[in-house]
Design a protein around this motif. Structure first.
Motif, PDB file in Angstrom:
ATOM      1  N   LEU A 106       0.670  -1.116  -0.061  1.00 51.34           N
ATOM      2  CA  LEU A 106      -0.002   0.020   0.001  1.00 51.34           C
ATOM      3  C   LEU A 106       0.795   1.350   0.081  1.00 51.34           C
ATOM      4  O   LEU A 106       0.590   2.243  -0.701  1.00 51.34           O
ATOM      5  CB  LEU A 106      -1.013  -0.011   1.206  1.00 51.34           C
ATOM      6  N   PHE A 109       1.943   1.840  -3.373  1.00 46.00           N
ATOM      7  CA  PHE A 109       0.748   2.188  -4.301  1.00 46.00           C
ATOM      8  C   PHE A 109       0.279   3.528  -4.336  1.00 46.00           C
ATOM      9  O   PHE A 109       0.179   4.196  -5.346  1.00 46.00           O
ATOM     10  CB  PHE A 109      -0.589   1.188  -3.795  1.00 46.00           C
ATOM     11  N   TYR A 110       0.342   3.970  -2.733  1.00 43.92           N
ATOM     12  CA  TYR A 110      -0.019   5.422  -2.874  1.00 43.92           C
ATOM     13  C   TYR A 110       1.035   6.444  -3.110  1.00 43.92           C
ATOM     14  O   TYR A 110       0.676   7.460  -3.625  1.00 43.92           O
ATOM     15  CB  TYR A 110      -0.579   5.835  -1.116  1.00 43.92           C
ATOM     16  N   CYS A 113       0.536   6.811  -6.952  1.00 48.98           N
ATOM     17  CA  CYS A 113      -0.811   7.301  -7.532  1.00 48.98           C
ATOM     18  C   CYS A 113      -0.777   8.797  -7.738  1.00 48.98           C
ATOM     19  O   CYS A 113       0.015   9.528  -7.010  1.00 48.98           O
ATOM     20  CB  CYS A 113      -1.888   6.972  -6.615  1.00 48.98           C
ATOM     21  N   ASP A 117      -5.745  10.736  -9.794  1.00 46.06           N
ATOM     22  CA  ASP A 117      -6.287   9.348  -9.862  1.00 46.06           C
ATOM     23  C   ASP A 117      -6.887   8.928  -8.331  1.00 46.06           C
ATOM     24  O   ASP A 117      -7.435   7.675  -8.024  1.00 46.06           O
ATOM     25  CB  ASP A 117      -5.372   8.492 -10.030  1.00 46.06           C
ATOM     26  N   ALA A 118      -7.129   9.747  -7.238  1.00 45.72           N
ATOM     27  CA  ALA A 118      -7.460   9.512  -5.828  1.00 45.72           C
ATOM     28  C   ALA A 118      -8.834   9.168  -6.181  1.00 45.72           C
ATOM     29  O   ALA A 118      -9.180   8.311  -5.054  1.00 45.72           O
ATOM     30  CB  ALA A 118      -7.377  10.902  -5.282  1.00 45.72           C
ATOM     31  N   GLU A 121      -8.943   5.225  -5.772  1.00 43.93           N
ATOM     32  CA  GLU A 121      -8.468   4.353  -4.603  1.00 43.93           C
ATOM     33  C   GLU A 121      -9.593   3.725  -4.037  1.00 43.93           C
ATOM     34  O   GLU A 121      -9.035   2.225  -3.588  1.00 43.93           O
ATOM     35  CB  GLU A 121      -7.741   5.631  -3.625  1.00 43.93           C
ATOM     36  N   PHE A 124      -9.631   0.206  -5.751  1.00 42.80           N
ATOM     37  CA  PHE A 124      -8.503  -0.420  -5.548  1.00 42.80           C
ATOM     38  C   PHE A 124      -8.236  -1.275  -4.105  1.00 42.80           C
ATOM     39  O   PHE A 124      -7.999  -2.215  -3.972  1.00 42.80           O
ATOM     40  CB  PHE A 124      -7.215   0.154  -5.887  1.00 42.80           C
ATOM     41  N   GLU A 125      -8.813  -0.432  -3.147  1.00 39.58           N
ATOM     42  CA  GLU A 125      -8.736  -0.903  -1.747  1.00 39.58           C
ATOM     43  C   GLU A 125      -9.623  -1.736  -1.561  1.00 39.58           C
ATOM     44  O   GLU A 125      -9.305  -3.029  -0.961  1.00 39.58           O
ATOM     45  CB  GLU A 125      -8.851   0.480  -0.944  1.00 39.58           C
ATOM     46  N   VAL A 169      -3.953   0.952   5.519  1.00 37.99           N
ATOM     47  CA  VAL A 169      -4.276   2.254   4.624  1.00 37.99           C
ATOM     48  C   VAL A 169      -4.146   3.561   5.298  1.00 37.99           C
ATOM     49  O   VAL A 169      -3.652   4.470   4.964  1.00 37.99           O
ATOM     50  CB  VAL A 169      -5.881   2.036   4.348  1.00 37.99           C
ATOM     51  N   ARG A 173      -1.392   6.328   3.890  1.00 35.45           N
ATOM     52  CA  ARG A 173      -1.775   7.637   3.460  1.00 35.45           C
ATOM     53  C   ARG A 173      -1.027   8.766   4.462  1.00 35.45           C
ATOM     54  O   ARG A 173      -1.128   9.914   3.912  1.00 35.45           O
ATOM     55  CB  ARG A 173      -3.459   7.810   3.651  1.00 35.45           C
TER      56      ARG A 173
END
Length: 203
Positions: A106, A109-110, A113, A117-118, A121, A124-125, A169, A173
């Protein structure tokens, strides 16, 4: 929306040509996402990059979002395959590797990104969390007594998957002040405690 051709054509998933085309489409999506972000990618873009026509695309995926869902699932599956043997069973060691893999995956991935493209998310999550759930459920089915009901195992897998995924997550983030190893250790303690009533022993 799928074309009439997609409704009539059902590719044989075991056919090497089908596998190759699917890989080409997923690779095309990866390349385009890195180049210009997900929000601007169209089915035509992916078809052209994969050197197939639109009808072929729709024979494999219902739409762009179905491909994105498959992409996330396969990326995560490949991540786990690199770190956890297919024959792995429920153990404290394998749980720790699984948890750490989720945190690290993750985080990457973040980090990759684009801001535009938010909006994608959550999708995808959801795909990744479901894959995590499937792994845990498989381990639970192998590691618990026959007296455990299917419903109980499913509920346990759901709870544990979110116990792992939620912190991962939030950490991914955020500013990531603590290391993924430290976070994984704390999450593992919670997971092991939650499994104590379901699994008699986890080595």
């Amino acid at each position: 929306m799928a074309t009439p051709t997609a409704q009539l054509t059902q590719p044989n998933a075991s056919d090497p040509r089908v596998k190759r085309t699917r890989r080409l489409l997923l690779r095309a999506f990866t390349e385009l996402a890195q180049e210009k972000g997900i929000s601007t990618i169209s089915v035509q873009d992916m078809a052209e990059r994969a050197t197939v026509n639109r009808a072929t695309f729709y024979a494999h995926f219902e739409d762009k979002y179905a491909l994105m869902d498959s992409w996330m699932r396969e990326e995560f599956q490949q991540e786990l395959a690199r770190k956890i043997p297919a024959s792995a069973t429920l153990s404290a060691h394998n749980l720790r590797v699984l948890i750490l893999s989720v945190f690290d995956f993750l985080a990457r991935f973040y980090s990759s990104c684009k801001r535009t493209d938010a909006q994608f998310e959550p999708m995808f999550e959801t795909a990744m969390q479901q894959e995590l759930y499937d792994v845990l459920l498989g381990w639970l089915k192998q590691g618990t007594s026959s007296g455990s009901s299917a419903e109980a195992l499913q509920t346990t897998a759901q709870v544990v998957s979110w116990a792992i995924f939620g912190p991962a997550v939030q950490w991914s983030r955020g500013q990531r002040i603590r290391s993924s190893e430290e976070m994984s250790r704390d999450v593992l303690a919670v997971v092991l405690a939650s499994l104590s009533g379901v699994v008699s022993r986890i080595d």
